[in-house]
Design an enzyme around this catalytic site. Structure first.
Site, mmCIF file in Angstrom:
data_model
loop_
_atom_site.group_PDB
_atom_site.id
_atom_site.type_symbol
_atom_site.label_atom_id
_atom_site.label_comp_id
_atom_site.label_asym_id
_atom_site.label_seq_id
_atom_site.Cartn_x
_atom_site.Cartn_y
_atom_site.Cartn_z
ATOM 1 N N THR A 175 0.834 -1.211 0.000
ATOM 2 C CA THR A 175 0.000 0.000 0.000
ATOM 3 C C THR A 175 0.866 1.259 0.000
ATOM 4 O O THR A 175 1.981 1.232 0.518
ATOM 5 C CB THR A 175 -0.880 -0.040 1.270
ATOM 6 O OG1 THR A 175 -1.828 -1.094 1.092
ATOM 7 C CG2 THR A 175 -1.595 1.252 1.544
ATOM 8 N N ASP A 217 -8.416 -1.536 5.593
ATOM 9 C CA ASP A 217 -8.383 -0.367 6.493
ATOM 10 C C ASP A 217 -8.115 0.950 5.766
ATOM 11 O O ASP A 217 -8.534 2.012 6.219
ATOM 12 C CB ASP A 217 -7.274 -0.556 7.541
ATOM 13 C CG ASP A 217 -5.903 -0.725 6.877
ATOM 14 O OD1 ASP A 217 -5.794 -1.525 5.928
ATOM 15 O OD2 ASP A 217 -4.959 -0.035 7.292
ATOM 16 N N GLY A 248 -0.511 -2.465 6.296
ATOM 17 C CA GLY A 248 -0.389 -3.707 7.056
ATOM 18 C C GLY A 248 -1.630 -4.553 6.887
ATOM 19 O O GLY A 248 -2.431 -4.331 5.959
HETATM 20 N N1 ASP Z 1 -3.641 -2.326 4.656
HETATM 21 C C1 ASP Z 1 -3.948 -2.840 3.338
HETATM 22 C C2 ASP Z 1 -5.226 -3.636 3.419
HETATM 23 O O1 ASP Z 1 -5.389 -4.407 4.338
HETATM 24 C C3 ASP Z 1 -2.865 -3.691 2.786
HETATM 25 C C4 ASP Z 1 -1.516 -3.038 2.722
HETATM 26 O O2 ASP Z 1 -1.155 -2.262 3.599
HETATM 27 O O3 ASP Z 1 -0.768 -3.307 1.755
HETATM 28 O O4 ASP Z 1 -6.026 -3.520 2.540
#
Ligand code: ASP
Length: 336
Positions: free
Chosen positions: A200, A231, A252
């Site tokens: 992300t 999130d 995360g």
């Molecule tokens: N936080 C993101 C999600 O759970 C994934 C990521 O941080 O890459 O959608």
């Protein structure tokens, strides 16, 4: 006569001291600005990030820093700066956002993004968009051009069309690398899947007017069920900004970040306990989340320009640029 001259001189000085002139020395303090970025956390180590990949990531992050600096150095807003930076990272196939996003169990890209204005607490978010080239622009449009905070799926795609945002074919997002890893991961078991990297992207910025903004954009988690929302677009979970506390963007394992309302939890610790950004973000990421097995990290920035980037994974792609009115400092780091 001389006395009257002196009195009027003192009077003029008095008037000047209450006018804009007197603020000149102070305004140079406000020439400062900061931009902080992340490109995801996770199982990121020198062993699994070859030098060429590190160089490519560094140059993408530098380009995003420059895009934000272009805005901030001219006195532009932190909101415009975070959008400019995120667009660069969404366009880069290296990150899990925009082009190169991870794919759902059905092999499609469903993208989430959010933005928040620390001055007004206005926010905008989209979830599960499939045709908007830069999902962050759709989040911004929701904030600026609608009465809503969050739009999802087909309605969000349609809204983006109506707003004349750049529209692409859903295949635009799928890079050969992601497709290859999608096919590979499809054969593995689901426990292993969540141990993958989180790519992300996020940005937090402080502009010359002292206003904070936060933005996050993602493809979510690899092999997510279609319709799953993480999130990143949830205000308070993966994204939050308040001039009273700080701006936060997370990366995360989203389900943990939603359950713990991570971004707002950090803000609340600063607001109610008067903790520093360092202490509040370290507590949430390295204690609270870690004890639950929630992997990831955050970037945080307060109005004084204090930066905190804690993560409880082996690495997190992160970069910042700080201008204090005189000199500029840049840092790009990946590992612990
Ligand atoms: N936080 C993101 C999600 O759970 C994934 C990521 O941080 O890459 O959608």
């Amino acid at each position: 006569m001389k006395r009257i001259g002196l009195i009027s001189f003192v009077f003029v000085l008095f008037i000047i001291s209450f006018s804009g002139f007197a603020q000149q020395p102070n305004s140079s303090i406000n020439k400062s600005y900061v931009i902080v970025l992340h490109g995801g956390a996770g199982n990121i180590s020198p062993e699994n990030t070859p030098p060429e990949k590190q160089a490519a990531l560094k140059s993408a992050l530098s380009e995003a820093l420059s895009a934000a600096k272009q805005v901030l150095s001219k006195g532009g807003s932190s909101l415009d700066a975070v959008v400019a930076a995120i667009k660069v990272l969404e366009d880069s196939p290296l990150f899990n956002a925009g082009k190169g996003a991870v794919l759902t169990a059905e092999g499609k890209a469903e993208l989430d993004a959010a933005i928040m204005d620390g001055k007004t607490l206005k926010a905008g978010a989209v979830a599960g968009v499939t045709i908007v080239k830069n999902p962050i622009t759709a989040a911004r449009a929701v904030m600026d051009q609608s009465v809503h905070v969050m739009m999802a799926g087909k309605g969000a795609d349609q809204f983006a069309r109506e707003q004349k945002l750049e529209i692409v074919d859903p295949s635009y997002f799928i890079t050969p690398e992601r497709w290859k890893s999608y096919l590979k991961i499809k054969e593995q078991d689901s426990i292993k899947r969540v141990k993958e990297k989180f790519g992300t992207v996020g940005a937090v910025a402080l502009d010359m007017d002292g206003n904070l903004a936060a933005a996050t954009s993602t493809g979510g988690m690899m092999m997510k069920k279609f319709g799953r929302v993480g999130d990143s677009p949830i205000i308070g979970a993966g994204t939050y900004a308040s001039n009273e506390a700080c701006a936060v963007s997370a990366t995360g394992h989203g389900e943990f970040f939603i359950r713990n309302v991570v971004a707002y939890d950090i803000v609340a610790l600063i607001l109610y306990k008067e903790w520093s950004v360092e202490k509040a973000s370290d507590y949430v990421i390295n204690h609270k989340l870690k004890e639950q097995g929630g992997e990831g990290g955050v970037i945080c920035l307060d109005r004084k320009g204090n930066i905190a980037t804690p993560f409880n994974t082996p690495g997190m792609f992160r970069a910042w640029l700080k201008f204090d009115g005189k000199s500029e400092k840049i840092e790009i780091a990946f590992f612990k």
